[in-house]
Design a protein around this motif. Sequence first.
Motif, PDB file in Angstrom:
ATOM      1  N   GLU C 210       0.985  -1.235   0.063  1.00 44.81           N
ATOM      2  CA  GLU C 210      -0.023  -0.098  -0.034  1.00 44.81           C
ATOM      3  C   GLU C 210       0.858   1.328  -0.016  1.00 44.81           C
ATOM      4  O   GLU C 210       0.591   2.195  -0.622  1.00 44.81           O
ATOM      5  CB  GLU C 210      -0.976   0.062   1.261  1.00 44.81           C
ATOM      6  N   PHE C 211       2.161   1.235   0.671  1.00 48.42           N
ATOM      7  CA  PHE C 211       2.675   2.487   0.813  1.00 48.42           C
ATOM      8  C   PHE C 211       3.271   2.895  -0.441  1.00 48.42           C
ATOM      9  O   PHE C 211       3.221   3.912  -0.952  1.00 48.42           O
ATOM     10  CB  PHE C 211       3.913   1.983   1.927  1.00 48.42           C
ATOM     11  N   SER C 212       3.929   1.785  -1.434  1.00 44.29           N
ATOM     12  CA  SER C 212       4.428   2.192  -2.640  1.00 44.29           C
ATOM     13  C   SER C 212       3.507   2.806  -3.407  1.00 44.29           C
ATOM     14  O   SER C 212       3.649   3.667  -4.365  1.00 44.29           O
ATOM     15  CB  SER C 212       5.087   1.158  -3.181  1.00 44.29           C
ATOM     16  N   ASP C 213       2.202   2.592  -3.185  1.00 45.18           N
ATOM     17  CA  ASP C 213       1.039   2.934  -4.135  1.00 45.18           C
ATOM     18  C   ASP C 213       0.751   4.684  -3.449  1.00 45.18           C
ATOM     19  O   ASP C 213       0.615   5.303  -4.309  1.00 45.18           O
ATOM     20  CB  ASP C 213      -0.400   2.524  -3.753  1.00 45.18           C
ATOM     21  N   LYS C 214       0.938   4.760  -2.073  1.00 42.59           N
ATOM     22  CA  LYS C 214       0.592   5.776  -1.504  1.00 42.59           C
ATOM     23  C   LYS C 214       1.759   7.022  -1.901  1.00 42.59           C
ATOM     24  O   LYS C 214       1.519   8.231  -2.160  1.00 42.59           O
ATOM     25  CB  LYS C 214       0.801   5.922   0.113  1.00 42.59           C
ATOM     26  N   MET C 215       3.063   6.235  -2.216  1.00 40.78           N
ATOM     27  CA  MET C 215       4.046   7.240  -2.593  1.00 40.78           C
ATOM     28  C   MET C 215       3.974   7.906  -3.767  1.00 40.78           C
ATOM     29  O   MET C 215       4.509   8.986  -3.940  1.00 40.78           O
ATOM     30  CB  MET C 215       5.259   6.390  -2.986  1.00 40.78           C
ATOM     31  N   LYS C 216       3.139   7.321  -4.560  1.00 36.63           N
ATOM     32  CA  LYS C 216       3.112   8.055  -6.167  1.00 36.63           C
ATOM     33  C   LYS C 216       2.088   9.100  -5.884  1.00 36.63           C
ATOM     34  O   LYS C 216       2.304  10.312  -6.546  1.00 36.63           O
ATOM     35  CB  LYS C 216       2.515   6.886  -7.021  1.00 36.63           C
ATOM     36  N   ARG C 217       0.967   9.223  -4.910  1.00 33.17           N
ATOM     37  CA  ARG C 217       0.193  10.417  -4.657  1.00 33.17           C
ATOM     38  C   ARG C 217       0.586  11.162  -3.716  1.00 33.17           C
ATOM     39  O   ARG C 217       0.455  12.396  -3.796  1.00 33.17           O
ATOM     40  CB  ARG C 217      -1.053   9.606  -4.416  1.00 33.17           C
ATOM     41  N   TYR C 218       1.244  10.943  -2.747  1.00 33.68           N
ATOM     42  CA  TYR C 218       1.302  11.933  -1.522  1.00 33.68           C
ATOM     43  C   TYR C 218       2.710  12.214  -1.451  1.00 33.68           C
ATOM     44  O   TYR C 218       3.635  11.513  -1.814  1.00 33.68           O
ATOM     45  CB  TYR C 218       0.849  11.121  -0.189  1.00 33.68           C
ATOM     46  N   ASN C 219       2.812  13.316  -0.736  1.00 36.30           N
ATOM     47  CA  ASN C 219       4.122  13.733  -0.222  1.00 36.30           C
ATOM     48  C   ASN C 219       4.480  13.596   1.262  1.00 36.30           C
ATOM     49  O   ASN C 219       3.490  14.102   2.004  1.00 36.30           O
ATOM     50  CB  ASN C 219       4.387  15.280  -0.885  1.00 36.30           C
ATOM     51  N   PHE C 220       5.470  13.004   1.545  1.00 37.00           N
ATOM     52  CA  PHE C 220       5.617  12.642   2.926  1.00 37.00           C
ATOM     53  C   PHE C 220       6.658  13.791   3.492  1.00 37.00           C
ATOM     54  O   PHE C 220       7.637  13.647   4.321  1.00 37.00           O
ATOM     55  CB  PHE C 220       6.186  11.373   3.419  1.00 37.00           C
ATOM     56  N   ARG C 221       6.460  15.091   3.358  1.00 37.81           N
ATOM     57  CA  ARG C 221       7.552  16.146   3.692  1.00 37.81           C
ATOM     58  C   ARG C 221       7.639  16.108   5.149  1.00 37.81           C
ATOM     59  O   ARG C 221       6.717  16.152   5.901  1.00 37.81           O
ATOM     60  CB  ARG C 221       6.977  17.367   3.141  1.00 37.81           C
ATOM     61  N   ARG C 222       9.012  15.985   5.486  1.00 42.23           N
ATOM     62  CA  ARG C 222       9.389  16.089   7.189  1.00 42.23           C
ATOM     63  C   ARG C 222       8.741  15.070   7.869  1.00 42.23           C
ATOM     64  O   ARG C 222       8.307  15.328   9.072  1.00 42.23           O
ATOM     65  CB  ARG C 222       9.146  17.721   7.543  1.00 42.23           C
ATOM     66  N   GLN C 223       8.344  14.082   7.309  1.00 40.75           N
ATOM     67  CA  GLN C 223       7.293  12.815   8.247  1.00 40.75           C
ATOM     68  C   GLN C 223       8.448  11.951   8.799  1.00 40.75           C
ATOM     69  O   GLN C 223       9.349  11.856   8.280  1.00 40.75           O
ATOM     70  CB  GLN C 223       6.421  12.374   7.331  1.00 40.75           C
ATOM     71  N   ARG C 224       7.896  11.357  10.064  1.00 40.52           N
ATOM     72  CA  ARG C 224       8.770  10.416  10.556  1.00 40.52           C
ATOM     73  C   ARG C 224       8.430   8.919  10.109  1.00 40.52           C
ATOM     74  O   ARG C 224       7.275   8.634  10.377  1.00 40.52           O
ATOM     75  CB  ARG C 224       9.016  10.433  12.117  1.00 40.52           C
TER      76      ARG C 224
END
Lengths: 341, 124, 480, 216
Positions: C210-224
């Motif tokens: 799921e996370f690799s699909d999320k990577m395409k759509r969202y940006n995880f700026r400065r997240q842990r």
Amino acid sequence: MQLSHDIVVIGSGVSGLSVARGLYNQGLDVLVVERNDTVGGTAWSLGCKATHECLSCGICRVVEQKRELESQGFPGTLKKNTGISTVEREGNGFFIKTEKEEFRARCIVVATGIEPYPAEQAANLGFGTYPGVFSGIDLERELNEKGLEACAAFERVAFIQCVGSRSFKEKRGYCSQVCCCYALRLCENLKYRFPEMQIDMYYMDLQLLGEKKDTLKRIARERVELFRHLPFRIERVDGEDEISPLLLRFEDPEKVTRSRYDAVVLSVGMIPSSGTRDIARKLQLTQDTNGFIKNLGGGKTSAPGIFVTGGAWGPTDVQGCLRDAAVTSETILVSLREGKT
Amino acid sequence: MKVVAIGCDKSGYPAVLRTLEGGCTPQLEVDVRGVSCLGVVRESLLLEILEGDASYILLAGCPLDSCHNLEGSRFAKARAERVNALLDEAEVDKRVVLAFVTADKTSPIRDALARCVDEKDRVT
Amino acid sequence: MRALIMTHHEVPLLERWCRDKERTRNADIRICSEKQLSTQGRGAWDVVVVVGGSLSLTRENVSESCARFGWNPLRVFTFPLDESLIPRGDTWLPRWEIFFQGVLAAKNGVPDVKAHRLTPSSKVKVISHPDTERKEVEDIITGMRQKKLDVSLADGDWRIIREGVNYRFITSDREEIVGAIVIVPQVEERFFLHVPDQIIDTRRLVTLHEFSDKMKRYNFRRQRIAFLVPSPTTPPRQWEQVFSLSEKLCKRDCAQVMVLCAETVVAGEGLEESYRRSRQAGTLYEKTDLTRAVFQETIDMRGIQVSFRTERDGVEQTLLFDWLISVPEQVIQPFDISNRFESDKILTPFSRPANSNLPPYSIHCQGMFLISPFSTLAERDELASGLQKYLADCVIAEEGRVEVDEEKCILCLTCMRTCPWGAVDVEGKLKRRKARVNWQICRLCGLCASSCPAEAITIAGFPAGNGDTVSVISCGGEVS
Amino acid sequence: MIVGERKPIREILELLGDNTTVLVVGCGSCVTVCLSGGEREARELASILRIRGQSAREVTVERQCEKEFLLPLEKEIEPVQAVVSLACGIGVQAMSEMFSSHRVFPGLNTTFMGMPVEQGLWEEYCSGCGECVVHKYGGVCPVTRCAKSLFNGPCGGSQAGLCEVKPDRDCAWQLIYDRLKSQNRVEELLQVQPPKDWSFSRSGGHRKMSREDMLL
């Protein structure tokens, strides 16, 4: 005498022979050129590591290949003790010259494979100077005939992993994939044969691969003492006689620790064999940073018409070689059928 | 001392032949018999062979979980243990010994034969 | 007495000995190598002796030559090329001569056994578990079709009956004979870690997929972000994704990424390189025993606190993460078709036995293969070439060698349960029912004969143990 | 089927004492199916005796509980000092009756009427209580499979569904409850069963059964 063959396979190890068998059964004229005078390369010299249970090291695939050689004869013709001197491209084939004769071929398969990293080159790990230091591959080679009699007298044995691989300093920044597995299988054999032996293993990361990875995990957890720490030097306990125990020195930032062992086994990694380096130079094939021939997918190399299979393009175990041989012979058949080599 | 070695077609028989090519210890006479798989050997067959002058039977076959017939070696191990238990109860010092090999692995067979010789010397 | 001796190698002792008429009791002996066999091999020989290396004398190889040249396997004797001398009385006789005397004296009147080359039908059927992803199964099928295999997918409700070497595939509208069956089981992505339900409710714990699909759509700026890899036997394929994702996260979104694992697996092509790049990009790798880690969600349910003990220096650490990525391990579920596979034997669910002597990807039923939907391209190629080899090589089977004695068989079904290949079923409808061994599937391993309590099953040429001696040779006839 | 377990070899040897010529007689029906007294086991025992130096022969008859099958053994038994019968108790007694001149030793401890739960494992399913009520308990017999033969509910001492007396056995009442629950007939267990009339079982004395029309 000028002979023309469809395929010339350089190297008669496990992958060379299985590619030759695959193409020979498709009716192609195959010639296998072998540098030294025995067929089989690295894998044939290794021993089966089964205790009463099989540890799926893949050596029975080598036995199956020997059996096929004996009952179905050699796939194509075999030329032993012949090294390739020059290769020129000629039309859509190749003109190959060896010391004694020359011949033509439409395709060349490089199957020169890998060889164990010479343990002498391991910096100050005492291989060759101290009697108690073995290389993992030497133990494996004696497994079939003599078994592990050499280790009968030892009580404390240390295994040192990643000797000669995973070090970017020495331009060998890759994991040889086989040494963790064969080291754990050797530990299982030692504990099976000498239950009261104490075995410690010094490693970076355990690569548990293959069919029996859960068994390897159980061996690592129950049969061996694990230390995520590589020793710096091996010395002799000074002032004692010839066969005194060895000393492993560790450079910790705060302190130097030492631990005593009767014997040390260096799990040597795999490097491109001298044949691979020599062929890559003669055929001007692009190599990757670690000296292996670059595989552009399905066995194709930078030069059209020349294919690579097995250990020549990356360290792998026997099952990997056989799987890769099937893929490469498939690509060769497709390219031969389409006429463009 | 006579030992009857029963080897399975795929691994045991070639391995025993290769061990004997290397020449085994003088005071040992090994009679080699080949069977298609170790699972073929019944307990009554083992006992019948032990009625002769053989004092040990060596069953050489594939490792337990990599037998070419899936359960041949496991059957052989269970039967060997049962025959050994029978012989124990009957206070007979003959035994059935198992060796798990592949076709060119001879060290387990040499170990097994050496153990037979040591045990025999210890008993007599 | 007409004898044929087939040998790959020139054996001088053998030739000299065969010409000595007196020793061979003037039997008509012909020696020929394998190449000349195709011309001289045919014909009804009284005795055929195969001389060769000990590796090539397996029962399968011998029955293959029997099938090719029409010999009766019980009249074929094999001898492992041994020229040593053994003491007999006061003289030393070559072992070869004693063997051949035994062969000449072997009792004839053996049952008429024929070896057959059975070619399975070239059709292949793929059975997949209902909830395996369709896409993976389609990829496997297209991969096999590229290799010119006649493949079709089984859908709807179907039943299978064993028919000699093939399988009869029965669906509601039609029936089909199929040579090989490929099973695509369900693979369960199991995350071997006990995580309390509140953590799951935060929906901050996602799987790698799921996370690799999320990577395409969202940006995880400065997240842990933390990758959790509890099992040390996670395959290199998963690690490849972990390395590339963690590197991208650090570079593109400059997020704080940590990987909590037992071992980092770098055994793969170029994996060490991507592991190094991911560390240089700023990912922290911490070795810990995740089974002892404690997960605690924050009050605002937007973060998760993980407290674990590092293996390096044994310090207890508690860190707050916004995202937890679980790297599950793929476990192949056993495939149960016992209600659709008609056989007398109660079938246990199919799973791949960890037996390295079985052809790759095959299971104990002949002609059935099992491959995981998440297999790599190379594994699917290997399966395809294995299938081609199985369908082209034809199966060698010997008819008339195994027979079940009617009076003795007490139908205790031990043989049916013991046969590893499922070749035994019950025959006969009316009064006298008994076990029957299907010769086309039987691999002549002899387990049924040796485990039958009433000793009703006899395999000609095998040591029966009731008085007659054990055959000195690994297969073929009976010699004292 | 009647299940029996072979006596330990040492015990059989003590029984035989110093008799040198022995005849081992196997039985071809129940004890063959339960792999303890058939033709193969007879041959094994004979081999063991021969290895120990006693002269032993083995023979197997179709069923030792039929006098007609024992007749052909007449001439075999003549020269022999002792006979070991590997049949169930019935066979040993039939042999002793037929050949009262010889001593017939049992080679087997006949144990119970059992079912092969799986290959090589037999469990007692019936103890012949003479008045079968198994239908009231969903097909699981409480007399045999419950260690305390309770009729009106479990003893309550079972842990995780296993019997308290023999922890490796399932508690019969657990099986009864599960079976009836799956057929949702659990309320039938509420009826109290009267005390059982044990005169039909073994404790009522030696039993006999006959079919008058078949008597000759």
